[in-house]
Design a protein around this motif. Sequence first.
Motif, PDB file in Angstrom:
ATOM      1  N   PRO A  30       0.809  -1.229   0.000  1.00  0.00           N
ATOM      2  CA  PRO A  30       0.000   0.000   0.000  1.00  0.00           C
ATOM      3  C   PRO A  30       0.840   1.276   0.000  1.00  0.00           C
ATOM      4  O   PRO A  30       0.452   2.273  -0.620  1.00  0.00           O
ATOM      5  CB  PRO A  30      -0.829  -0.133   1.279  1.00  0.00           C
ATOM      6  CG  PRO A  30      -0.920  -1.612   1.509  1.00  0.00           C
ATOM      7  CD  PRO A  30       0.402  -2.154   1.082  1.00  0.00           C
ATOM      8  N   HIS A  58      -9.500   5.146  -2.679  1.00  0.00           N
ATOM      9  CA  HIS A  58     -10.440   4.382  -1.861  1.00  0.00           C
ATOM     10  C   HIS A  58     -11.861   4.482  -2.411  1.00  0.00           C
ATOM     11  O   HIS A  58     -12.628   3.509  -2.383  1.00  0.00           O
ATOM     12  CB  HIS A  58     -10.387   4.884  -0.417  1.00  0.00           C
ATOM     13  CG  HIS A  58     -11.342   4.178   0.494  1.00  0.00           C
ATOM     14  ND1 HIS A  58     -12.599   4.683   0.786  1.00  0.00           N
ATOM     15  CD2 HIS A  58     -11.244   3.003   1.158  1.00  0.00           C
ATOM     16  CE1 HIS A  58     -13.224   3.858   1.600  1.00  0.00           C
ATOM     17  NE2 HIS A  58     -12.424   2.825   1.848  1.00  0.00           N
ATOM     18  N   TYR A  63     -10.455  -0.634  -0.477  1.00  0.00           N
ATOM     19  CA  TYR A  63      -9.168  -1.004   0.106  1.00  0.00           C
ATOM     20  C   TYR A  63      -8.412  -1.991  -0.775  1.00  0.00           C
ATOM     21  O   TYR A  63      -7.176  -2.017  -0.777  1.00  0.00           O
ATOM     22  CB  TYR A  63      -9.373  -1.608   1.501  1.00  0.00           C
ATOM     23  CG  TYR A  63      -9.844  -0.602   2.522  1.00  0.00           C
ATOM     24  CD1 TYR A  63      -8.994   0.398   2.993  1.00  0.00           C
ATOM     25  CD2 TYR A  63     -11.148  -0.641   3.016  1.00  0.00           C
ATOM     26  CE1 TYR A  63      -9.420   1.332   3.924  1.00  0.00           C
ATOM     27  CE2 TYR A  63     -11.593   0.288   3.950  1.00  0.00           C
ATOM     28  CZ  TYR A  63     -10.729   1.263   4.392  1.00  0.00           C
ATOM     29  OH  TYR A  63     -11.160   2.189   5.315  1.00  0.00           O
ATOM     30  N   SER A  64      -9.132  -2.810  -1.522  1.00  0.00           N
ATOM     31  CA  SER A  64      -8.462  -3.783  -2.394  1.00  0.00           C
ATOM     32  C   SER A  64      -7.700  -3.104  -3.527  1.00  0.00           C
ATOM     33  O   SER A  64      -6.765  -3.693  -4.088  1.00  0.00           O
ATOM     34  CB  SER A  64      -9.487  -4.758  -2.983  1.00  0.00           C
ATOM     35  OG  SER A  64     -10.447  -4.065  -3.767  1.00  0.00           O
TER      36      SER A  64
END
Length: 377
Positions: A30, A58, A63-64
Amino acid sequence: MKELVKDQTFATHMVAGTWSVALGTALTYPLDTLKVLLQVSSGANTQPTTVQVLLKAHTLSGYSGFYNGLGWLAVGRTLGVGTRFGIYELLTSFYKDGREDNYVYVAEALMAGIVAGAVESFVTSPFELIKLRSQVNSAYRCRDPALDIKRDAVSPLIGRLLRGYTPNMKALNNSVGLLSVLAKKHPNLGNAMKEYPWMMSGYGKAPSICHVRRPSDVISLEGWGALWRGVRSGITRDSVFGGIFFSIWQVLHETMLDWKAVKMTPIPRFDEDVGPLSPLAVSLAAGFSGSVAAAASHSFDTAKCRDQCNVVPKHVSTEKKFFKLGLPGNTFERWFGIHPADRKILYRGIWFRMARSGVASFVLVGSYFLTIDQLFS
């Protein structure tokens, strides 16, 4: 060699190394995504903040979305890190050959790291290209180029040669008008020109990287050479990173050995007599070395990322080579692949890259020693 294969030492180290690289990549991915989005979304006049980029990614992907392209980077880093450490150990073995003590000087570690980083960059470049375009796709949504192609009635030949390419019909009509003074032997000169993509070179609008992110799409539209786009800045980045990483790590390693040897009685003559260092101390040294190396090489990383975001069809690249159109900028920028328009944003996302490299190096070394200890025990 037979004994090495028999006790599976090589296989054990390979499994431990692969697991360590995959774990470090997954934990810090991330941060890498945020770093890339900050680099590619910035311009001379527009520099979005971290919060804006985070909210946009987002909102569009959840989140993926921060893990888009993780598989490509994991494979690339596994091969790249293995190449980096393998070449480094190979070169340093020549330096240590014939010496009474297995000692490597800092200058030797620097040179070995530079060579190892250059080779690593060449190995990982195709994986980084696909990874980066997947990351950008998590924060940007583009219009489907098929709608424009259908509207402009592109011929099947252009659709096969330049997948996703959208020609500028206004420029094409102007070109037809310039040729109107010639004898019209063809019943429909405009449609005839559509059969030759090079007649529209420089006027069409290339598709967004959102639609050219799969390896097959990249090869079809941009050619095999696109997989190594930004090779100048990439080799410079990884050479600087490798040289600084291994030289700082060598200094810290020798410092820790000397500190441990001072407390021993009698003081060991050779480093091998000191014994192994604490895995935690070695991991911290690797993390610190990775952060400093990332800071030193970040400007070249920005140049490479922004270069990989450009979609350049094959015929346009061929024209640039044919007309010998040189790279813009001064001599330094041409040598190292830095576009002059990116001078003010070369350090965008530097803190994310320092944090990612530091944490990844710490996790890589620490998990490697832990895995080796568990497997051999």
